[in-house]
Design a protein around this motif. Sequence first.
Motif, PDB file in Angstrom:
ATOM      1  N   LYS A  28       0.931  -1.009  -0.050  1.00 36.16           N
ATOM      2  CA  LYS A  28       0.042  -0.005   0.021  1.00 36.16           C
ATOM      3  C   LYS A  28       0.886   1.354   0.222  1.00 36.16           C
ATOM      4  O   LYS A  28       1.863   1.389   0.686  1.00 36.16           O
ATOM      5  CB  LYS A  28      -0.941   0.094   1.307  1.00 36.16           C
ATOM      6  CG  LYS A  28      -1.606  -1.287   1.544  1.00 36.16           C
ATOM      7  CD  LYS A  28      -2.653  -1.365   0.376  1.00 36.16           C
ATOM      8  CE  LYS A  28      -3.650  -2.651   0.583  1.00 36.16           C
ATOM      9  NZ  LYS A  28      -4.787  -2.883  -0.517  1.00 36.16           N
ATOM     10  N   ARG A  30       2.277   4.762   0.896  1.00 35.71           N
ATOM     11  CA  ARG A  30       2.236   5.619   1.948  1.00 35.71           C
ATOM     12  C   ARG A  30       3.178   6.609   2.021  1.00 35.71           C
ATOM     13  O   ARG A  30       4.485   6.052   2.209  1.00 35.71           O
ATOM     14  CB  ARG A  30       2.356   4.660   3.209  1.00 35.71           C
ATOM     15  CG  ARG A  30       2.230   5.501   4.522  1.00 35.71           C
ATOM     16  CD  ARG A  30       2.111   4.581   5.817  1.00 35.71           C
ATOM     17  NE  ARG A  30       2.089   5.284   7.158  1.00 35.71           N
ATOM     18  CZ  ARG A  30       2.303   5.035   8.394  1.00 35.71           C
ATOM     19  NH1 ARG A  30       2.446   3.661   8.393  1.00 35.71           N
ATOM     20  NH2 ARG A  30       2.192   5.539   9.340  1.00 35.71           N
ATOM     21  N   TYR A  34       6.230   2.256   0.833  1.00 34.31           N
ATOM     22  CA  TYR A  34       4.831   1.476   0.792  1.00 34.31           C
ATOM     23  C   TYR A  34       5.192   0.745   2.053  1.00 34.31           C
ATOM     24  O   TYR A  34       6.254   0.473   2.773  1.00 34.31           O
ATOM     25  CB  TYR A  34       5.294   0.556  -0.374  1.00 34.31           C
ATOM     26  CG  TYR A  34       5.206   1.128  -1.711  1.00 34.31           C
ATOM     27  CD1 TYR A  34       3.915   1.242  -2.645  1.00 34.31           C
ATOM     28  CD2 TYR A  34       6.315   1.866  -2.258  1.00 34.31           C
ATOM     29  CE1 TYR A  34       3.983   1.739  -3.847  1.00 34.31           C
ATOM     30  CE2 TYR A  34       6.181   2.297  -3.360  1.00 34.31           C
ATOM     31  CZ  TYR A  34       5.125   2.339  -4.308  1.00 34.31           C
ATOM     32  OH  TYR A  34       5.215   3.062  -5.571  1.00 34.31           O
TER      33      TYR A  34
END
Length: 370
Positions: A28, A30, A34
């Motif tokens: 994900k 961020r 990630y």
Amino acid sequence: MIAQKSIDELSEVIDIVKVAHHINIDLKKRGSGYTACCPFHEENTPSFHINPVKQIFKCFGCGAGGDAIKLVMDKEHLDYPDTVRKLADLFNVTLEEIQANEEDKEIKEKKLSLYDMNRGAAAHYQKQLLFHLNNPDSSHWAVEELVEKRMLSKDSIVEFQLGFAPDNASFLSSKMIAAGLYQMANDLGLCKTKEEQVTDMFVNRIMFPIHNERGQIVGFGGRKQEDGNKMNPKYINSKASMIYRKEEVLYGLYQAKQSIRKENCAIITEGYYDVITLHQAGMTNTVAPCGTAITESHAKKLKRLCSSVILLCDGDEAGWKANLRAIDILTIAGLRVEVCELPEGQDPDTFTRALEVDVWDEQKVGEVAA
């Protein structure tokens, strides 16, 4: 056997984010990096992070970390050559294979066993430190030294795989003896024998794993608690072995090589803390020799990555003498050399913790052309 030239070519094109997706890690986005739930231990809250700039991963839960090759090795349970071949296929890199004779194979297998032992020792040390670091009630001296005095973040501690050898002289040696691995541990300098008694080499010390350029742990540095005892050296380091020669290894080069290529410049300091503190401050192209002066081997390694270096030694007479010796070696290797002068009594670690990164520009005192 895979030629080193091919491995270097692969390192130039590897993208750790693409690799993580390829081995089914659910990343994900961020910020600039990630996150994911760690593939190496069970968890519900993501503690696994990937830094695409440094091309490394790290888990703040279990301490796992490394580059893309290490990620695939651990996740897919592959050895180093098979991992390189898998990634070469992914990134369309043609590998040059060299035929190895039986003696070469035997030496290679011995080296792999030594790397595995060092990796296991580092994991034991790291587990000890993370236990104290993750305990909010802990007032352990190693945590105070690293977090309160040195102001190191957990991010930095995990990235450099720092650990702690407990105040127990049989912490590792008892495990090695039980497994029939004492001789190998002795060869690596993890254990020692005195008056027919086998004990650990590192006791009650903060541990600094020393990596080669591939991320394999080749040795350790251990720092004691300040006790005023000059008979007990502040640092002790791994002895020379089949996989470790201090004149050939630069501390932090594994973590710094991507930034050195990008900046076309390396910063050379004197010690472990200097390297980690400067990386934390954003100067991620910093390295240091391991308890020795700069050598021709060090210079050649850096020349393959960049065209210039900045010498950043302690602000004392010994630091200046180290600079003078290094300048000749580095310029002969074809590197452009700049020297950064620190105030007397300061070292890069203490100086960096007190200043902003851009102040370094004012400290440069000269350049030596290659």
